[in-house]
Structures are given as C-alpha cells and as structure tokens.
Design a protein around this motif. Structure first.
Motif, PDB file in Angstrom:
ATOM      1  N   LEU A 143      76.078  63.191  44.978  1.00  0.00           N
ATOM      2  CA  LEU A 143      75.447  63.076  43.653  1.00  0.00           C
ATOM      3  C   LEU A 143      74.107  63.796  43.612  1.00  0.00           C
ATOM      4  O   LEU A 143      73.734  64.370  42.598  1.00  0.00           O
ATOM      5  CB  LEU A 143      75.251  61.601  43.281  1.00  0.00           C
ATOM      6  N   GLY A 144      73.382  63.736  44.721  1.00  0.00           N
ATOM      7  CA  GLY A 144      72.051  64.330  44.745  1.00  0.00           C
ATOM      8  C   GLY A 144      72.008  65.711  45.372  1.00  0.00           C
ATOM      9  O   GLY A 144      70.912  66.234  45.641  1.00  0.00           O
ATOM     10  N   TYR A 145      73.156  66.304  45.607  1.00  0.00           N
ATOM     11  CA  TYR A 145      73.202  67.632  46.249  1.00  0.00           C
ATOM     12  C   TYR A 145      72.507  68.664  45.360  1.00  0.00           C
ATOM     13  O   TYR A 145      72.871  68.845  44.192  1.00  0.00           O
ATOM     14  CB  TYR A 145      74.664  68.031  46.495  1.00  0.00           C
ATOM     15  N   SER A 146      71.524  69.330  45.937  1.00  0.00           N
ATOM     16  CA  SER A 146      70.707  70.229  45.114  1.00  0.00           C
ATOM     17  C   SER A 146      71.415  71.540  44.777  1.00  0.00           C
ATOM     18  O   SER A 146      70.938  72.303  43.951  1.00  0.00           O
ATOM     19  CB  SER A 146      69.377  70.516  45.827  1.00  0.00           C
ATOM     20  N   GLY A 147      72.551  71.797  45.414  1.00  0.00           N
ATOM     21  CA  GLY A 147      73.272  73.042  45.147  1.00  0.00           C
ATOM     22  C   GLY A 147      74.155  72.998  43.914  1.00  0.00           C
ATOM     23  O   GLY A 147      74.814  73.989  43.585  1.00  0.00           O
ATOM     24  N   GLN A 148      74.180  71.878  43.219  1.00  0.00           N
ATOM     25  CA  GLN A 148      74.998  71.787  41.997  1.00  0.00           C
ATOM     26  C   GLN A 148      74.525  72.826  40.974  1.00  0.00           C
ATOM     27  O   GLN A 148      73.330  73.029  40.804  1.00  0.00           O
ATOM     28  CB  GLN A 148      74.883  70.389  41.392  1.00  0.00           C
ATOM     29  N   LYS A 149      75.501  73.443  40.299  1.00  0.00           N
ATOM     30  CA  LYS A 149      75.156  74.497  39.336  1.00  0.00           C
ATOM     31  C   LYS A 149      75.826  74.248  37.997  1.00  0.00           C
ATOM     32  O   LYS A 149      76.971  73.821  37.934  1.00  0.00           O
ATOM     33  CB  LYS A 149      75.612  75.861  39.867  1.00  0.00           C
ATOM     34  N   LYS A 150      75.102  74.548  36.958  1.00  0.00           N
ATOM     35  CA  LYS A 150      75.695  74.516  35.615  1.00  0.00           C
ATOM     36  C   LYS A 150      76.689  75.658  35.496  1.00  0.00           C
ATOM     37  O   LYS A 150      76.609  76.644  36.230  1.00  0.00           O
ATOM     38  CB  LYS A 150      74.610  74.652  34.552  1.00  0.00           C
ATOM     39  N   HIS A 151      77.612  75.538  34.552  1.00  0.00           N
ATOM     40  CA  HIS A 151      78.571  76.635  34.377  1.00  0.00           C
ATOM     41  C   HIS A 151      78.921  76.794  32.906  1.00  0.00           C
ATOM     42  O   HIS A 151      78.825  75.856  32.113  1.00  0.00           O
ATOM     43  CB  HIS A 151      79.832  76.383  35.199  1.00  0.00           C
ATOM     44  N   ALA A 152      79.372  78.008  32.584  1.00  0.00           N
ATOM     45  CA  ALA A 152      79.903  78.252  31.242  1.00  0.00           C
ATOM     46  C   ALA A 152      81.305  77.664  31.174  1.00  0.00           C
ATOM     47  O   ALA A 152      81.852  77.223  32.185  1.00  0.00           O
ATOM     48  CB  ALA A 152      79.935  79.754  30.992  1.00  0.00           C
ATOM     49  N   ASN A 153      81.886  77.626  29.977  1.00  0.00           N
ATOM     50  CA  ASN A 153      83.239  77.085  29.834  1.00  0.00           C
ATOM     51  C   ASN A 153      84.079  78.059  29.025  1.00  0.00           C
ATOM     52  O   ASN A 153      83.955  78.138  27.792  1.00  0.00           O
ATOM     53  CB  ASN A 153      83.199  75.709  29.165  1.00  0.00           C
ATOM     54  N   ALA A 154      84.929  78.815  29.730  1.00  0.00           N
ATOM     55  CA  ALA A 154      85.733  79.840  29.063  1.00  0.00           C
ATOM     56  C   ALA A 154      86.734  79.218  28.097  1.00  0.00           C
ATOM     57  O   ALA A 154      87.075  79.824  27.076  1.00  0.00           O
ATOM     58  CB  ALA A 154      86.464  80.665  30.119  1.00  0.00           C
ATOM     59  N   VAL A 155      87.222  78.035  28.391  1.00  0.00           N
ATOM     60  CA  VAL A 155      88.195  77.371  27.506  1.00  0.00           C
ATOM     61  C   VAL A 155      87.543  77.030  26.169  1.00  0.00           C
ATOM     62  O   VAL A 155      88.110  77.235  25.099  1.00  0.00           O
ATOM     63  CB  VAL A 155      88.755  76.101  28.182  1.00  0.00           C
ATOM     64  N   HIS A 156      86.320  76.531  26.257  1.00  0.00           N
ATOM     65  CA  HIS A 156      85.580  76.191  25.029  1.00  0.00           C
ATOM     66  C   HIS A 156      84.936  77.426  24.396  1.00  0.00           C
ATOM     67  O   HIS A 156      84.460  77.357  23.268  1.00  0.00           O
ATOM     68  CB  HIS A 156      84.473  75.175  25.335  1.00  0.00           C
ATOM     69  N   GLY A 157      84.894  78.497  25.146  1.00  0.00           N
ATOM     70  CA  GLY A 157      84.225  79.696  24.666  1.00  0.00           C
ATOM     71  C   GLY A 157      82.722  79.536  24.626  1.00  0.00           C
ATOM     72  O   GLY A 157      82.026  80.196  23.843  1.00  0.00           O
ATOM     73  N   SER A 158      82.188  78.656  25.449  1.00  0.00           N
ATOM     74  CA  SER A 158      80.743  78.410  25.425  1.00  0.00           C
ATOM     75  C   SER A 158      80.052  79.054  26.618  1.00  0.00           C
ATOM     76  O   SER A 158      80.610  79.116  27.716  1.00  0.00           O
ATOM     77  CB  SER A 158      80.459  76.905  25.404  1.00  0.00           C
ATOM     78  N   SER A 159      78.861  79.521  26.351  1.00  0.00           N
ATOM     79  CA  SER A 159      78.050  80.130  27.405  1.00  0.00           C
ATOM     80  C   SER A 159      77.472  79.034  28.289  1.00  0.00           C
ATOM     81  O   SER A 159      77.584  77.836  27.972  1.00  0.00           O
ATOM     82  CB  SER A 159      76.908  80.931  26.781  1.00  0.00           C
ATOM     83  N   LEU A 160      76.823  79.457  29.336  1.00  0.00           N
ATOM     84  CA  LEU A 160      76.173  78.484  30.235  1.00  0.00           C
ATOM     85  C   LEU A 160      75.176  77.621  29.463  1.00  0.00           C
ATOM     86  O   LEU A 160      75.147  76.408  29.625  1.00  0.00           O
ATOM     87  CB  LEU A 160      75.475  79.247  31.368  1.00  0.00           C
ATOM     88  N   GLU A 161      74.406  78.274  28.591  1.00  0.00           N
ATOM     89  CA  GLU A 161      73.395  77.530  27.829  1.00  0.00           C
ATOM     90  C   GLU A 161      74.050  76.601  26.811  1.00  0.00           C
ATOM     91  O   GLU A 161      73.625  75.457  26.629  1.00  0.00           O
ATOM     92  CB  GLU A 161      72.441  78.493  27.116  1.00  0.00           C
ATOM     93  N   GLU A 162      75.092  77.102  26.141  1.00  0.00           N
ATOM     94  CA  GLU A 162      75.765  76.286  25.121  1.00  0.00           C
ATOM     95  C   GLU A 162      76.489  75.087  25.757  1.00  0.00           C
ATOM     96  O   GLU A 162      76.492  73.992  25.211  1.00  0.00           O
ATOM     97  CB  GLU A 162      76.774  77.136  24.344  1.00  0.00           C
ATOM     98  N   GLU A 163      77.096  75.323  26.898  1.00  0.00           N
ATOM     99  CA  GLU A 163      77.843  74.248  27.557  1.00  0.00           C
ATOM    100  C   GLU A 163      76.882  73.173  28.053  1.00  0.00           C
ATOM    101  O   GLU A 163      77.173  71.991  27.985  1.00  0.00           O
ATOM    102  CB  GLU A 163      78.652  74.817  28.735  1.00  0.00           C
ATOM    103  N   ASP A 164      75.735  73.621  28.567  1.00  0.00           N
ATOM    104  CA  ASP A 164      74.701  72.696  29.064  1.00  0.00           C
ATOM    105  C   ASP A 164      75.327  71.603  29.926  1.00  0.00           C
ATOM    106  O   ASP A 164      75.118  70.416  29.717  1.00  0.00           O
ATOM    107  CB  ASP A 164      73.932  72.071  27.890  1.00  0.00           C
ATOM    108  N   HIS A 165      76.098  72.048  30.880  1.00  0.00           N
ATOM    109  CA  HIS A 165      76.851  71.131  31.740  1.00  0.00           C
ATOM    110  C   HIS A 165      75.902  70.220  32.513  1.00  0.00           C
ATOM    111  O   HIS A 165      75.017  70.690  33.211  1.00  0.00           O
ATOM    112  CB  HIS A 165      77.684  71.964  32.730  1.00  0.00           C
TER     113      HIS A 165
END
Lengths: 134, 108
Positions: A46-68
């Motif tokens: 849960l606290g792993y610092s290597g976690q990364k946000k990602h875009a979502n091609a299925v939703h057609g959202s960018s990394l910023e829009e997805e705000d994972h």
C-alpha cells in the motif's frame, strides 16, 4: 484519547476492505485517537513509493483526466492529517513481507517491523481490529 | 459482560459463513453481552427492506444493534430511510467509538 490498532492484509487495488480501513484510520485520527497500523502480507504494498498514475485508453482519458488514485498518496494524506491534529500515526510494515515483495521503498513515515510489533501494539491498544483477507 | 463490535463486509448471498456470523452475534447478545453488528461494503445489501435475507431484522434487539454503514449504502444507491425494520444507518465513527471504548472486535 485512546489508542487504536488496526491490522490490514489486503494488497492495493483489489479489495473494498482497503477503502474501509482507510476510512477507519481517517475517522480515528479526526477523533483524536492514536492509531497504529500493521500491514501484513500484500498490504505492505500500500505504501510502495513506486506506484504510478496511468492514463486509461478504454475511457479515452489522459493521465491527468484519469487522476488514478494511488494508496501511497492516501497514506501520505493520513500522515498530514495526523500532523495537523497533533496525534500519532504509526504505519508499520511487516519487514519480511516487504522483502518478499520488493516494496522496500515506501512513502515517507512508514516504518518496518515484525509480527512482534503487531502483537505488542494489539496488546496495549484500547481497541484493535484485524481486517483479514477473504 | 463485554462489548462486541462485529463487522460484516460480505453479502448474505456471497458466503454461507454470513449466516453463522449473524448467529454468533445473536448468541453473544443472548449471553448478555452488548453487541453491535455493523454492516459495511456488500454487507449492507442485507439491510434493504424486502431483502430476502436470513432474518437480520429478527435478531436485532435491546442487546444487539444492527447498523448499516451510511457510505456503503450511498455507494449502492440504497436509501437509508428504507432499511429493514430494526436496522439503522450509521457513520463509521460508531466503530471507532466502540474500539476506543475497548470493545472486542471481529471482522468477517
């Protein structure tokens, strides 16, 4: 104020148990209680610092829009909340579980312990809850 | 007598163990303990009025409170005003308050 110990085991991105655990911790801190969290098995990621946000091609959202959302950010937010409220939050990972998973790079504030840490903090807490995996 | 907080996160239709968990809550209350059965996540599906569940309303009583997490209800579009008799919506702070007061806890 009381001390509440919470044991969690579920890995990130897999179970609603994680959301409930974070809600309980947030609520306890807001009520002014000291909180000790022991992460066992998959929960150490849960606290792993290597976690990364990602875009979502299925939703057609960018990394910023997805705000994972990543749980490392939620943990950091809990540490900020504890600081603002002047209460103690300990985020303790099972060291062996961390090593198994290679998630030793953790969000700032997380510490390393063992089942002995869990035992001691379950024993001296006002109340304790273990949220096991299903 | 002790205080217990029993937390049920599964729906009654997902696992046969849920009925056993309800039974344990009922038995603890019958033994004189103060019991709160807190439904959370899919556990709140059983709180709907008309849900064909395992007599959740019937086990609620003076020593056994049955509460449904308000956040989980909202997530599932369940109206907190339309729960089965004997079941009330509650905030998760109830769990925190009971833990802080030293209640014994069990999660399922």
């Amino acid at each position: 104020m009381a001390k509440i110990t919470l044991g969690i085991m579920d890995p990130p991105y897999e179970s609603a148990n994680t959301t409930t655990a974070f809600r309980l911790i947030d609520c306890a801190l807001r009520k002014g209680h000291e909180v000790f969290v022991f992460c066992y098995e998959g929960a150490t990621a849960l606290g792993y610092s290597g976690q990364k946000k990602h875009a979502n091609a299925v939703h057609g959202s960018s990394l910023e829009e997805e705000d994972h959302p990543n749980p490392k950010e939620w943990i950091a937010a809990l540490f900020r909340l504890a600081g603002q409220r002047g209460v103690k939050l300990t985020w303790c990972n099972c060291g062996l579980c961390v090593d198994e998973r290679g998630v030793e790079n953790q969000v700032e504030g997380a510490c390393r312990g063992s089942p002995v840490s869990a035992w001691n903090n379950f024993e001296d807490a006002s109340g304790a809850l273990l949220i096991g995996t299903n | 007598m002790s205080q217990y907080i029993l937390i049920q996160s599964k729906s009654a239709w997902a696992s046969g163990g849920v009925a056993d968990f309800y039974a344990m809550a009922h038995q603890l209350a019958a033994a004189g303990h103060e019991v709160t059965l807190f439904l959370v996540q899919n556990g709140v599906l059983s709180a709907r009025a008309g849900a064909r569940d395992l007599h959740l309303s019937e086990i609620a009583g003076p020593r056994l409170r049955v509460l449904a997490d308000d956040f989980s209800l909202r997530e599932r579009a369940i109206d907190a005003e339309r729960l089965a008799p004997g079941i009330a919506a509650a905030a998760i702070g109830v769990v925190v308050d009971l833990l802080a007061a030293g209640a014994r806890s069990i999660w399922n």
